[in-house]
Design a protein around this motif. Structure first.
Motif, PDB file in Angstrom:
ATOM      1  N   ASP A 382      -5.857  -5.140   1.011  1.00  0.00           N
ATOM      2  CA  ASP A 382      -6.951  -4.459   1.115  1.00  0.00           C
ATOM      3  C   ASP A 382      -6.722  -3.758   2.607  1.00  0.00           C
ATOM      4  O   ASP A 382      -7.751  -3.227   3.183  1.00  0.00           O
ATOM      5  CB  ASP A 382      -8.203  -5.341   1.233  1.00  0.00           C
ATOM      6  CG  ASP A 382      -8.259  -5.745  -0.053  1.00  0.00           C
ATOM      7  OD1 ASP A 382      -8.087  -5.092  -1.316  1.00  0.00           O
ATOM      8  OD2 ASP A 382      -8.736  -7.024  -0.163  1.00  0.00           O
ATOM      9  N   ASP A 383      -5.704  -3.750   3.196  1.00  0.00           N
ATOM     10  CA  ASP A 383      -5.489  -3.045   4.535  1.00  0.00           C
ATOM     11  C   ASP A 383      -4.530  -1.852   4.359  1.00  0.00           C
ATOM     12  O   ASP A 383      -3.290  -1.920   4.136  1.00  0.00           O
ATOM     13  CB  ASP A 383      -4.921  -3.975   5.557  1.00  0.00           C
ATOM     14  CG  ASP A 383      -4.935  -3.532   6.953  1.00  0.00           C
ATOM     15  OD1 ASP A 383      -4.980  -2.347   7.001  1.00  0.00           O
ATOM     16  OD2 ASP A 383      -4.755  -4.302   8.003  1.00  0.00           O
ATOM     17  N   PRO A 384      -4.885  -0.757   4.046  1.00  0.00           N
ATOM     18  CA  PRO A 384      -3.966   0.503   4.196  1.00  0.00           C
ATOM     19  C   PRO A 384      -3.559   1.143   5.264  1.00  0.00           C
ATOM     20  O   PRO A 384      -2.758   2.017   5.218  1.00  0.00           O
ATOM     21  CB  PRO A 384      -5.241   1.676   3.375  1.00  0.00           C
ATOM     22  CG  PRO A 384      -6.548   1.220   4.047  1.00  0.00           C
ATOM     23  CD  PRO A 384      -6.686  -0.364   4.222  1.00  0.00           C
ATOM     24  N   SER A 385      -3.765   0.445   6.472  1.00  0.00           N
ATOM     25  CA  SER A 385      -3.144   0.891   7.581  1.00  0.00           C
ATOM     26  C   SER A 385      -1.779   0.515   7.819  1.00  0.00           C
ATOM     27  O   SER A 385      -1.119   0.819   8.752  1.00  0.00           O
ATOM     28  CB  SER A 385      -4.069   0.456   8.631  1.00  0.00           C
ATOM     29  OG  SER A 385      -3.868  -0.904   8.907  1.00  0.00           O
ATOM     30  N   LEU A 386      -1.296  -0.492   6.964  1.00  0.00           N
ATOM     31  CA  LEU A 386      -0.161  -1.124   7.105  1.00  0.00           C
ATOM     32  C   LEU A 386       1.171  -0.453   6.302  1.00  0.00           C
ATOM     33  O   LEU A 386       1.496  -0.828   5.329  1.00  0.00           O
ATOM     34  CB  LEU A 386       0.073  -2.854   6.519  1.00  0.00           C
ATOM     35  CG  LEU A 386      -1.261  -3.577   7.376  1.00  0.00           C
ATOM     36  CD1 LEU A 386      -1.111  -4.761   7.072  1.00  0.00           C
ATOM     37  CD2 LEU A 386      -1.021  -3.542   8.873  1.00  0.00           C
ATOM     38  N   THR A 387       1.328   0.650   6.982  1.00  0.00           N
ATOM     39  CA  THR A 387       2.279   1.703   6.543  1.00  0.00           C
ATOM     40  C   THR A 387       3.580   1.703   7.020  1.00  0.00           C
ATOM     41  O   THR A 387       3.794   0.908   7.877  1.00  0.00           O
ATOM     42  CB  THR A 387       1.798   3.136   6.302  1.00  0.00           C
ATOM     43  OG1 THR A 387       1.370   3.316   7.755  1.00  0.00           O
ATOM     44  CG2 THR A 387       0.267   3.136   5.583  1.00  0.00           C
ATOM     45  N   VAL A 388       4.546   2.495   6.302  1.00  0.00           N
ATOM     46  CA  VAL A 388       5.862   2.826   7.001  1.00  0.00           C
ATOM     47  C   VAL A 388       5.502   3.321   8.360  1.00  0.00           C
ATOM     48  O   VAL A 388       6.448   2.866   9.375  1.00  0.00           O
ATOM     49  CB  VAL A 388       6.548   3.721   6.234  1.00  0.00           C
ATOM     50  CG1 VAL A 388       7.739   4.069   6.832  1.00  0.00           C
ATOM     51  CG2 VAL A 388       6.972   2.753   4.894  1.00  0.00           C
TER      52      VAL A 388
END
Length: 524
Positions: A382-388
């Motif tokens: 649920d955390d969309p900030s944990l991106t490449v």
């Protein structure tokens, strides 16, 4: 860089498969665009099914032959879990026991300390507790190709002085996995590669995996290792010859497998009741051996990154696997690193999920970032900030912090080629008891260093201020080594070596070398 067509990812339809594919495609695309590897293969298993499998890139950058799910990659140290599992099979078959002394199976085995020789058990070979320093003896394994044999590696161990007490702490090693492979061969009554094919590859359907000696063109579809050349261009390094040799490091890091092979391997560990049965319907490994493989056998240091990124509370080594917790769930994993080839295998057993990354380039940051995003997709969905981009930025901050420390150190001295006249006092042939002979002799207008059993360790002797170093012809600057010559009051002149870059790969274990002069240089 020319890239092959990007085939569609494959997914199952249950459990939000479309959302998983969309998220993983975004991470794959971002990572590929940011790091531009020669080739990348990624696969994800969820609930026993291949939820995602995607490949992109080429066997050889610019060559036009695309990576696919059958492409063979070097899996490097992910070979260790296979060696450990092979031994576990032999334990199940009653052919050895984890508590057997190593000398029961290899009578000529010796460590530097006679007590350690007596007490070292088969299980100790797998868990990095020998007392040797990290990477001790690795110069007998790489750079490849070299002329060392398994017998040389095992014989050399008796000359490697321990850095710590036996079983007192974790320090990663490769050489004892070579011993483990030979214990398997002795107990199993067949060479290591024969046992591996018979006991592991064939029953688990890992039909593309290769070990021992094999022919490149007969296997076909083999990814080649790459490094960055001029202008950042991807160039092949240490390309395969037609015959792939049975290298000494096989049991520690010499196996090659495809993405589909590795997904079969992951699925077997996650759902043994479905995918871990032999042809007669019996468990491929007993429950006890599975539990032992993922048991804490040796505590490992818990890094700042693990605490900050993953809220990890423990770190340990099992039988060929690293163990930790991530966001409150269990993680079982390992990485594999060879020059020009990177791999990662990660399992989240409590979520019945696992994934594989295979890369045919020097790609430490790509592997770190993409593995982290895959983990977080399942541990923090649920955390969309944990991106490449997020994890790439964190690594950039770490580099900047390290650069600030480096800038405060003493500036590097100018380097010039050492002349024969300058070097007259130390020219000659030298010998180390485990590494063998090297020569430091005139080459052209300068002085060269040449290792007899490791042809890649050939370079120019340079002056840097008052110090001497060797600049290897075929290895990067990170592999350079200081040379220190001493002349005792009695006995022959001596040579010791050390990494120029203290943070260089520990497999350049120059600090374990202790050379003595044995003669003059050959006549021109």
């Amino acid at each position: 860089m020319c890239l092959s067509a990007n085939p569609p990812a494959q997914a199952s339809d249950n459990g939000g498969g479309d959302r998983t594919v969309e998220a993983l495609d975004a991470a794959f695309d971002d990572a590929f665009a940011r790091y531009a590897p020669p080739g990348l293969a990624v696969g994800v298993i969820v609930d026993g099914e291949v939820r995602y499998a995607r490949t992109r890139g080429e066997l050889v950058a610019g060559g036009g032959q695309g990576i696919d799910r059958a492409t063979l990659f070097k899996i490097a140290s992910n070979s260790k879990a296979m060696t450990a599992a092979l031994l576990a099979r032999l334990v199940d078959q009653g052919k050895l026991d984890w508590t057997d002394p190593v000398v029961k199976h290899l009578p000529d085995f010796r460590m530097h300390d006679a007590w350690v020789t007596r007490e070292m058990q088969v299980r100790d070979l797998l868990i990095h507790n020998s007392g040797l320093g990290a990477g001790a003896g690795d110069l007998m394994l790489w750079p490849e190709p070299n002329l060392f044999t398994r017998a040389d590696v095992i014989r050399g161990l008796r000359y490697l002085k321990p850095a710590y007490s036996f079983r007192s702490r974790y320090a990663y090693d490769n050489t004892l996995y070579i011993v483990a492979g030979e214990v398997a061969a002795a107990a199993g009554g067949a060479p290591y590669d024969v046992l591996l094919r018979r006991e592991l590859f064939e029953p688990l359907g890992m039909s593309r995996c290769q070990a021992g000696e094999w022919r490149r063109d007969e296997a076909g579809n083999v990814a080649q290792p790459h490094a960055r050349g001029e202008g950042g261009r991807q160039v092949v390094v240490r390309a395969d010859d037609e015959v792939i040799p049975d290298v000494p490091m096989m049991a520690a890091g010499g196996i090659r497998c495809s993405l589909d092979d590795m997904l079969a391997w992951v699925r077997m560990w996650l759902q043994p009741e479905r995918f871990g049965l032999d042809a007669d319907g019996r468990p491929w490994l007993s429950q006890r051996q599975r539990e032992d493989a993922w048991k804490t056998h040796m505590p490992m240091p818990l890094s700042r990154r693990m605490r900050d990124w993953d809220d990890s509370h423990f770190s340990a080594y099992g039988h060929g696997w690293r163990l930790t917790d991530v966001d409150g769930t269990w993680k079982v994993s390992h990485t594999g690193t060879l020059s020009g080839m990177y791999s990662a295998v990660t399992l989240l057993p409590q979520k019945d999920t696992g994934f594989v990354l295979l890369i045919n380039g020097n790609a430490d940051e790509l592997r770190t970032v993409l593995t982290q995003v895959l983990v977080k997709h399942f541990t923090r969905p649920d955390d969309p900030s944990l991106t490449v981009a997020h994890y790439a930025a964190l690594l950039a901050a770490e580099r900047a912090e390290s650069a600030d420390v480096a800038q405060s150190s003493t500036p590097e001295e100018a380097r010039t080629r050492a002349s024969v006249r300058d070097a007259a006092g130390f020219l000659g042939r030298y010998r180390d008891p485990w590494f063998g002979e090297v020569s430091i002799c005139a080459e052209g207008e300068g002085v060269g260093f040449r290792a007899m059993k490791s042809p890649k360790l050939h370079g120019a002797v340079m002056r840097s201020g008052e110090r001497l170093l060797v600049d290897w012809h075929e290895l990067g600057a990170d592999a350079q080594a200081w040379l220190t010559f001493t002349t005792p009051a009695t006995g022959p002149a001596r040579l010791t070596m050390a990494k120029v870059d203290p943070e260089a790969d520990f497999s350049y274990d120059y600090e374990d070398l202790a050379f003595e002069r044995i003669g003059d240089c050959p006549a021109p």
